[in-house]
Write a protein that holds these residues in place. Structure first.
Motif, mmCIF file in Angstrom:
data_model
loop_
_atom_site.group_PDB
_atom_site.id
_atom_site.type_symbol
_atom_site.label_atom_id
_atom_site.label_comp_id
_atom_site.label_asym_id
_atom_site.label_seq_id
_atom_site.Cartn_x
_atom_site.Cartn_y
_atom_site.Cartn_z
ATOM 1 N N MET A 17 52.072 50.456 2.478
ATOM 2 C CA MET A 17 51.650 49.502 3.493
ATOM 3 C C MET A 17 51.269 48.180 2.819
ATOM 4 S SD MET A 17 49.418 49.602 6.837
ATOM 5 C CE MET A 17 50.711 50.013 7.819
ATOM 6 N N VAL A 18 51.655 47.077 3.459
ATOM 7 C CA VAL A 18 51.379 45.757 2.911
ATOM 8 C C VAL A 18 49.934 45.368 3.201
ATOM 9 C CG1 VAL A 18 52.047 43.330 2.993
ATOM 10 C CG2 VAL A 18 53.781 45.091 3.243
ATOM 11 N N ASP A 19 49.296 44.812 2.212
ATOM 12 C CA ASP A 19 47.913 44.365 2.314
ATOM 13 C C ASP A 19 47.798 43.248 3.364
ATOM 14 O OD1 ASP A 19 45.514 42.819 1.794
ATOM 15 O OD2 ASP A 19 45.432 43.705 -0.190
ATOM 16 N N GLU A 20 46.720 43.259 4.147
ATOM 17 C CA GLU A 20 46.498 42.246 5.186
ATOM 18 C C GLU A 20 46.462 40.835 4.599
ATOM 19 O OE1 GLU A 20 43.041 40.970 8.388
ATOM 20 O OE2 GLU A 20 43.144 43.048 7.734
ATOM 21 N N LYS A 21 45.901 40.691 3.421
ATOM 22 C CA LYS A 21 45.820 39.378 2.762
ATOM 23 C C LYS A 21 47.225 38.826 2.488
ATOM 24 C CE LYS A 21 43.667 37.136 -1.196
ATOM 25 N NZ LYS A 21 42.868 37.321 -2.399
ATOM 26 N N ILE A 22 48.129 39.704 2.078
ATOM 27 C CA ILE A 22 49.510 39.277 1.825
ATOM 28 C C ILE A 22 50.183 38.860 3.125
ATOM 29 C CG2 ILE A 22 51.791 40.081 1.075
ATOM 30 C CD1 ILE A 22 50.277 41.848 -0.986
ATOM 31 N N LEU A 23 49.992 39.632 4.188
ATOM 32 C CA LEU A 23 50.583 39.288 5.478
ATOM 33 C C LEU A 23 50.075 37.937 5.986
ATOM 34 C CD1 LEU A 23 50.556 42.741 7.305
ATOM 35 C CD2 LEU A 23 52.529 41.517 6.381
ATOM 36 N N LEU A 24 48.792 37.684 5.839
ATOM 37 C CA LEU A 24 48.243 36.396 6.266
ATOM 38 C C LEU A 24 48.824 35.250 5.444
ATOM 39 C CD1 LEU A 24 44.520 37.315 6.977
ATOM 40 C CD2 LEU A 24 46.266 36.662 8.638
ATOM 41 N N GLU A 25 49.018 35.481 4.163
ATOM 42 C CA GLU A 25 49.619 34.458 3.302
ATOM 43 C C GLU A 25 51.057 34.160 3.754
ATOM 44 O OE1 GLU A 25 49.536 31.648 0.253
ATOM 45 O OE2 GLU A 25 47.899 32.804 1.111
ATOM 46 N N ILE A 26 51.793 35.190 4.120
ATOM 47 C CA ILE A 26 53.151 35.003 4.622
ATOM 48 C C ILE A 26 53.131 34.184 5.911
ATOM 49 C CG2 ILE A 26 55.127 36.203 5.653
ATOM 50 C CD1 ILE A 26 54.464 38.524 3.643
ATOM 51 N N LEU A 27 52.262 34.538 6.839
ATOM 52 C CA LEU A 27 52.169 33.808 8.112
ATOM 53 C C LEU A 27 51.831 32.334 7.905
ATOM 54 C CD1 LEU A 27 50.324 36.407 10.355
ATOM 55 C CD2 LEU A 27 52.673 35.598 10.618
ATOM 56 N N GLU A 28 50.994 32.055 6.929
ATOM 57 C CA GLU A 28 50.601 30.668 6.658
ATOM 58 C C GLU A 28 51.775 29.816 6.214
ATOM 59 O OE1 GLU A 28 47.707 28.844 7.132
ATOM 60 O OE2 GLU A 28 47.368 30.619 8.333
ATOM 61 N N HIS A 29 52.769 30.425 5.589
ATOM 62 C CA HIS A 29 53.886 29.658 5.030
ATOM 63 C C HIS A 29 55.154 29.701 5.874
ATOM 64 C CE1 HIS A 29 51.117 29.913 1.640
ATOM 65 N NE2 HIS A 29 51.619 28.737 1.345
ATOM 66 N N ILE A 30 55.093 30.342 7.022
ATOM 67 C CA ILE A 30 56.227 30.314 7.944
ATOM 68 C C ILE A 30 56.294 28.904 8.536
ATOM 69 C CG2 ILE A 30 57.024 31.161 10.188
ATOM 70 C CD1 ILE A 30 55.909 33.884 9.433
#
Length: 129
Positions: free
Chosen positions: A1-14
């Motif tokens: 499972m992907v860490d929530e911090k990584i997912l938030l970082e991805i969303l920030e750069h979309i």
């Protein structure tokens, strides 16, 4: 499972604006692109009701907020052209909304939105003719 911090970082750069609205019609997440599109700081909108954030927004063609429609009716948009006015400026967008369900109830809606002029610039700058 992907860490929530990584997912938030991805969303920030979309490059598309991403919004998440909870069942109580409160904005619970916006990314950087959403801040730029709406000309709001996330600290000014997070936790606030949509009607308070967008009280000056007028949607054309008798459309309402796509997120509110999703919350209340289950209606979703897929690459729908939605035009609205913000402070006298016409904003022509392409928006898709998605429902988040918990136990067969709509718990939240998230929207992915692009200003059409920005989409055109991205396509042209990445095209290899």
């Amino acid at each position: 499972m992907v860490d929530e911090k990584i997912l938030l970082e991805i969303l920030e750069h979309i490059p598309s604006a991403v919004y998440v609205v909870d069942q109580q019609e409160r904005m619970v997440y916006v990314n950087r692109a959403a801040e730029l599109l709406d000309n709001y700081s996330r600290k000014d909108v997070l936790g606030k009701k949509l009607e308070d954030i967008y009280k000056d927004i007028v949607f054309t063609e008798d459309k309402n907020s796509p997120c509110l429609l999703g919350l209340h009716t289950g209606q979703v948009y897929r690459d729908e052209n939605v035009e609205w006015f913000n402070g006298g400026k016409v904003i022509n967008t392409l928006i898709s909304t998605y429902l988040v369900r918990e136990k067969d109830k709509i718990a939240a809606v998230y929207a992915i939105c692009d200003e059409i002029s920005n989409l055109k610039k991205r396509v042209i700058s990445n095209a290899s003719f």
